[in-house]
Design a protein around this motif. Structure first.
Motif, short mmCIF file in Angstrom:
data_model
loop_
_atom_site.label_atom_id
_atom_site.label_comp_id
_atom_site.label_asym_id
_atom_site.label_seq_id
_atom_site.Cartn_x
_atom_site.Cartn_y
_atom_site.Cartn_z
N VAL C 201 0.76 -1.09 0.17
CA VAL C 201 0.06 0.02 0.06
C VAL C 201 0.91 1.03 -0.06
N ALA C 202 1.96 1.14 0.72
CA ALA C 202 2.80 2.23 0.90
C ALA C 202 3.66 2.38 -0.41
N ALA C 203 3.70 1.47 -1.28
CA ALA C 203 4.46 1.64 -2.53
C ALA C 203 3.63 2.36 -3.41
N GLU C 204 2.15 1.84 -3.46
CA GLU C 204 1.15 2.39 -4.29
C GLU C 204 1.05 4.02 -4.24
N LEU C 205 1.24 4.11 -2.75
CA LEU C 205 1.00 5.57 -2.38
C LEU C 205 1.99 6.41 -2.93
N GLN C 206 3.30 5.83 -2.69
CA GLN C 206 4.52 6.78 -3.32
C GLN C 206 4.41 6.90 -4.79
N ARG C 207 3.93 5.95 -5.45
CA ARG C 207 4.07 6.07 -6.98
C ARG C 207 2.91 6.78 -7.37
N GLU C 208 1.71 6.76 -6.91
CA GLU C 208 0.44 7.74 -7.18
C GLU C 208 1.05 9.13 -7.00
N ASN C 209 1.80 9.37 -6.02
CA ASN C 209 2.23 10.83 -5.67
C ASN C 209 3.48 11.15 -6.48
N GLY C 210 3.79 10.39 -7.48
CA GLY C 210 4.93 10.68 -8.38
C GLY C 210 6.31 10.41 -7.99
N VAL C 211 6.43 9.50 -7.10
CA VAL C 211 7.74 9.23 -6.62
C VAL C 211 8.37 8.23 -7.66
N ASP C 212 9.48 8.41 -8.01
CA ASP C 212 10.23 7.24 -8.76
C ASP C 212 10.86 6.29 -7.78
N LEU C 213 10.05 5.35 -7.65
CA LEU C 213 10.43 4.27 -6.41
C LEU C 213 10.95 3.01 -7.00
N ARG C 214 12.17 2.84 -6.62
CA ARG C 214 13.06 1.58 -7.06
C ARG C 214 13.02 0.80 -5.99
N THR C 215 12.57 -0.24 -5.92
CA THR C 215 12.61 -1.56 -4.92
C THR C 215 13.47 -2.66 -5.32
N GLY C 216 13.84 -3.41 -4.40
CA GLY C 216 14.81 -4.53 -4.81
C GLY C 216 16.20 -4.24 -5.32
N VAL C 217 16.59 -3.03 -5.08
CA VAL C 217 17.99 -2.33 -5.38
C VAL C 217 18.77 -1.77 -4.28
N THR C 218 20.10 -1.97 -4.34
CA THR C 218 20.85 -1.31 -3.37
C THR C 218 21.65 -0.30 -4.23
N VAL C 219 22.15 0.67 -3.52
CA VAL C 219 23.16 1.77 -3.97
C VAL C 219 24.49 1.28 -3.92
N THR C 220 25.02 1.19 -4.85
CA THR C 220 26.44 0.67 -5.22
C THR C 220 27.59 1.89 -5.01
N ALA C 221 27.12 3.14 -5.34
CA ALA C 221 27.92 3.98 -5.35
C ALA C 221 27.34 5.55 -5.61
N LEU C 222 27.97 6.60 -5.02
CA LEU C 222 27.37 7.82 -5.00
C LEU C 222 28.60 8.56 -5.85
N GLU C 223 28.39 9.15 -6.84
CA GLU C 223 29.43 9.68 -7.91
C GLU C 223 29.41 11.16 -7.75
N GLY C 224 30.71 11.81 -7.61
CA GLY C 224 30.89 13.37 -7.51
C GLY C 224 31.15 13.86 -8.86
N ASP C 225 31.13 15.07 -8.95
CA ASP C 225 31.88 15.92 -9.89
C ASP C 225 33.06 16.41 -9.78
N THR C 226 33.79 17.09 -10.67
CA THR C 226 35.31 17.40 -10.15
C THR C 226 35.31 18.42 -9.04
N SER C 227 34.05 19.02 -8.79
CA SER C 227 34.23 20.15 -7.91
C SER C 227 33.63 19.57 -6.34
N GLY C 228 33.41 18.15 -6.41
CA GLY C 228 33.02 17.65 -5.06
C GLY C 228 31.49 17.69 -4.79
N ARG C 229 30.60 17.96 -5.98
CA ARG C 229 29.51 17.82 -5.83
C ARG C 229 28.78 16.55 -6.14
#
Lengths: 411, 81, 464
Positions: C201-229
């Motif tokens: 139900v919570a997943a449906e709620l998020q998607r209906e409200n326009g959240v790009d919900l990705r489930t069953g995944v993990t985040v493997t890395a955060l990538e920065g640009d040259t200025s560290g953002r």
């Protein structure tokens, strides 16, 4: 008197002026079932609170009829389909949500707050209308006309129609209060006739507002299409009449009981004159001490319920005696003392759970303003009759007249 | 004036949002959001809201002392802000 | 000295030190004064602020209804305390009854209350966590920083973890019309706390409200640009999401490091205490002068098989602090147990979600009122034939009935009629909690399982 007649003694007119000793007696048997087919009366605070949140308890008019309704259950028959107070979820929730859209948060958060100046103006006008009188009937001259005027403004009944509107409301309200001396048939006929007239008038007004909506509540009820859809005209009428009937008598009684209580406790009347802010505490304490709805007689249970070792069988009628719970010493210290400075005051005056009084915030403001203005403007007010004459109604309990004498009305 | 609502107790009766609509609001049907630091001009409305809460969930400055909510926050002996 | 004499002196001349100046600490201090304690009171807090309330930080503040600087808790009474704010406690000497502060100072006590709470679990890769635009949300400073960045019209907000806080952040972003992606390791939001039936139900709620919900995944890395953002997040399914704000919402870590070596029974799961809030030492012996309250505490609960519960619940912090404060200055016969029934709330996408009891113990759920499809319902959780928890979506007024069922170990399933019972709610179905043996807070995104994140409960046997 025998134990078996306690509920009858409570509803008997002779105990109207002071039913509290009987409620104390009632609490000694927290779940009282006196006769076959009769109701189960629940009178202790925690039990009442718990049943108000119990999904095995139904407010549905059909369930009540099946349980064999008594004369109290019919008192507020309006001739219209059941309004949301006589329905269970999901229908109750749907209608109440729609009714709430033009009334309160989240869609109309400022509706009631914005009425404060209006309320003050109406109250001032009524007090001005006392003129040079030194003695008035507070019910007829003040407590009674006030909520009708308020509901007219809220719904959007045009000023010029208000006398007609009141002429219909009077017999309807009188019909709610059976006459101990008989003449009931005549009254009920008049009430029924007035209901038809009022219904036709409101239906006409709804049609008009559908075509030319304004900011008032009736326009919004008739045109506001939310996720739950639009109300039918019949549903709009039912809801409008509910607000009118359920909100009227209760407010009259709250204000009248309020003034009566303050006149019996003149130290608080003086304190209120000096600090109008005390009206907030006074009104909450009144809702505990002299609740305008003494008990809820129209619930049934849709499953067996075990309470204090008693099994209330499925299909039974249940009375929730709010006024007894409000003075339960297990919940409130010194419960028979009127103390507007009380802090711990989660009273049952407006009920609780999903059916909690819809108009509670309006009733609070109306009574706060009414009592503060009366205290501020009546010079040396005194009670003429104590106790005053009461209405017949045991559920919506309050004085029929309240004669108040005073030296003058301050400008 | 500082305000906190015990949202465990809150049952969404919204009396506060009716009576002090500039401090309390409903987000959806029964989720209460509120400004935990209400302006002084909200004093009277806030007092109405605190008193009207059917479950006694609202605490404002000084509400335990038996006095009306006090004018200003009570300060500790050291405050390095 | 007699027992009465001892407590009389403690109440009038005793020295009480409270470590942790947040909700639990403040509540305990107010309770001590309300109960007549007139001795000296020292409040130690690592943040430089007076006690403030945290729930608004992920709700009213992010919705723009309150300032992140102004969520101070009201004062119910005058405290007359010595405030040591902006300096953390660094050590405890049980024998000498002394708390050592990070600035080298020491404070002696007759009674100590530990209420150091939890902190946000940071992104495990330190370099990536340092990138500009990567946030956590726990403290006022966190909220100020995040609030400012969300106000600067980011192109996309990326939330790691769809527990309660993560979901609330996503909700607030959508309310402000910000694009938001939520990455969740489990197959739906809130699964670890409420199970898969409610999670759907919570997943449906998020998607209906326009959240790009990705489930069953993990985040493997955060990538920065040259200025560290920060500029992108890489997912385990090979996906890459471009973003300029990342909110790491992986739950919390208990603040117990300062107790290392003190001899108290403290560790990553919190500080163990008895039902009277008295801390255990590492040998399992209860102390009599060290008390624990709030998120950092774990204590046994009779309703839940005497499991040690550690709760990140607002109401628990209040209630436990009140009990701890009372017990600190009371002889044993006057002490009270802390037996609060767990309860939490969350508000997201305009829906009020509440729960009582311990849902994660439930193996079945039964929708006893309303309907999942309408997203207005009450669900009761069953465990070994009794009601162990309940959850409501926009139906909070019924919940106290279910709390009574939990308190009385009422039978499950609920066979009797209830108003608004739909055909779907006539029989129980599996509650669908993730396998508790799955690793939880590993080096990548961890969002589910038995861990004290997201106001959930952790169960550990009563041993050290």
């Amino acid at each position: 008197m025998t134990h078996a007649s306690l509920l009858r003694r409570i509803t008997d007119y002779s105990s109207r002026a002071d039913p509290y000793p009987l409620y104390e007696e009632l609490r000694r048997t927290p779940v009282l079932h006196e006769e076959d087919g009769g109701p189960y009366a629940v009178s202790s605070y925690w039990d009442i609170l718990s049943l108000l949140h119990d999904p095995r308890i139904s407010s549905d008019a059909g369930n009540l009829a099946a349980a064999g309704s008594d004369e109290l259950g019919e008192a507020e028959e309006t001739g219209l389909p059941p309004s949301f107070i006589r329905l269970d979820p999901p229908e109750h929730d749907r209608l109440r949500r729609i009714a709430n859209r033009p009334f309160g948060p989240p869609h109309s958060p400022h509706r009631i707050d914005a009425m404060r100046d209006d309320l003050t103006e109406i109250v001032s006008g009524l007090i001005d209308g006392f003129g040079d009188a030194k003695r008035i009937d507070l019910v007829d001259r003040f407590a009674y006309p006030f909520p009708v005027t308020v509901i007219c403004r809220l719904l959007g009944v045009p000023r010029e129609d208000q006398p007609r509107f009141r002429a219909w409301v009077d017999p309807i309200v009188a019909g709610l209060d059976p006459d101990p001396g008989g003449h009931d048939e005549e009254r009920l006929r008049a009430a029924q006739e007035a209901r038809v007239q009022l219904g036709m008038y409101l239906a006409g007004l709804v049609e008009q507002r559908r075509k030319e909506p304004r900011e008032d509540m009736l326009s919004r009820l008739a045109t506001d299409r939310g996720p739950d859809g639009l109300m039918t005209t019949m549903e709009v009428l039912t809801t409008a009449v509910l607000l009118l009937i359920a909100g009227h008598e209760t407010t009259v009684n709250l204000i009248t009981n309020g003034m009566l209580t303050l006149l019996r406790h003149p130290e608080f009347l003086r304190a209120l004159r000096e600090d109008p802010g005390l009206s907030v505490g006074i009104v909450e304490e009144l809702l505990r001490y002299e609740p305008p709805v003494q008990f809820i007689p129209r619930r049934t249970c849709i499953a067996d319920i075990e309470l204090r070792g008693v099994t209330i069988p499925k299909g039974s009628r249940i009375w929730l005696v709010l006024a007894a719970g409000n003075r339960d010493p297990e919940r409130f210290t010194d419960p028979d003392r009127f103390d507007p400075y009380r802090r711990d005051i989660q009273h049952l005056g407006f009920g609780s759970g999903i059916h909690i009084c819809f108009g509670a915030p309006l009733a609070r403001l109306e009574t706060q303003i009414a009592l503060a203005e009366l205290a501020g403007r009546l010079d040396n007010p005194r009670l003429v009759d104590d106790p005053p004459p009461y209405r017949q109604n045991a559920v919506l309990r309050g004085p029929r007249h309240l004669s108040v004498a005073f030296d003058s009305v301050r400008p | 004036m500082r305000v906190v609502v015990d949202l465990n107790k809150c049952q969404g009766y919204a009396q506060c949002a009716f009576l002090a609509p500039d401090v309390f609001a409903l987000h959806g049907e029964e989720s209460l959001v509120y400004d935990p630091c209400a302006g002084d001009e909200q004093r009277a409305q806030l007092a109405r809201a605190v008193a009207a809460c059917p479950v006694g969930a609202i605490t404002a400055d000084g509400t335990d002392d038996g006095a009306a909510p006090s004018a200003g926050p009570v300060r500790g002996t050291s405050d390095d802000r | 000295m007699t027992v009465e004499g001892f407590f009389e002196r403690l109440r009038t001349e005793g020295r009480i030190v409270i470590v942790g100046a947040s909700l639990a600490g403040l509540t305990a201090a107010e309770t001590l004064r309300a109960e007549g304690f007139t001795g000296s009171l020292t409040m130690i807090g690592d943040e430089p602020y007076e006690p403030y309330d945290r729930p608004p930080l992920s709700k009213a503040v992010l919705l723009g209804k309150a300032s992140p600087h102004r969520t101070d808790l009201p004062r119910r009474r005058e405290l007359d305390a010595d405030w040591r704010l902006g300096v953390a406690a660094a050590g405890l000497d049980l024998g000498a009854r002394r708390v050592r502060l990070a600035d080298g100072d020491e404070v002696e006590y007759d009674r100590l209350l530990i209420a150091t709470g939890v902190r946000a679990r940071p992104w495990p890769n330190e370099t990536e966590a340092q990138l500009d635009g990567v946030f956590v949300l726990r403290t006022r400073d966190d909220a100020v920083a995040l609030h400012r960045r969300l106000g600067a019209a980011p192109r996309r907000v990326f939330v790691i973890g769809a527990g309660f806080t993560g979901s609330e952040i996503a909700s607030a972003c959508r309310y402000q019309d910000l694009a938001v992606t939520v990455a969740e390791r489990a197959n739906a939001p809130l699964v670890g706390a409420l199970g898969g039936v409610v999670g759907a139900v919570a997943a449906e709620l998020q998607r209906e409200n326009g959240v790009d919900l990705r489930t069953g995944v993990t985040v493997t890395a955060l990538e920065g640009d040259t200025s560290g953002r920060v500029r992108a997040a890489h997912l385990s399914d090979g996906g890459v999401v471009e973003t300029d704000v990342v909110v790491v919402s992986l739950g919390a870590t208990r603040n117990t490091e300062w107790l290392t070596g003190s001899g108290l029974g403290a560790g990553p799961r919190g500080v163990a205490c008895d039902a009277g809030c008295r801390a255990f030492d590492f040998r399992g012996i209860v102390t009599d002068d060290v008390f624990v309250a709030g998120d950092v505490a774990r204590s046994p609960h009779p309703l839940f098989n005497y499991q040690f519960l550690s709760l990140e619940h607002w109401g628990n912090a209040v209630s436990q602090a009140e009990v701890a404060a009372h017990n600190m200055i009371s002889p044993s016969a006057d002490r009270r147990p802390h037996i609060w029934v767990p309860a939490f709330w969350s508000s997201q996408f305009g829906v009020n979600i509440k729960s009582v009891g311990v849902p994660t113990m439930g193996d079945q759920i039964m929708i006893t009122q309303g309907s999942l499809a309408e997203r207005r319902f009450v669900g009761a959780y069953g465990y070994q034939g009794r009601v162990i928890a309940a959850v409501s979506f926009d139906n909070t007024r019924w919940l106290q009935f279910y709390q009574q069922l939990i308190e009385t170990a009422a039978p499950f399933p609920l066979e009797y009629s209830t108003v608004d019972r739909r055909p779907e709610g006539r029989r129980p179905i599996p509650a669908d909690f993730p396998d508790p043996s799955l690793p939880t807070h590993g080096p990548t995104v961890t969002l589910s399982g038995y861990s004290p994140v997201d106001r959930r409960l952790v169960f550990t046997p009563a041993r050290h």
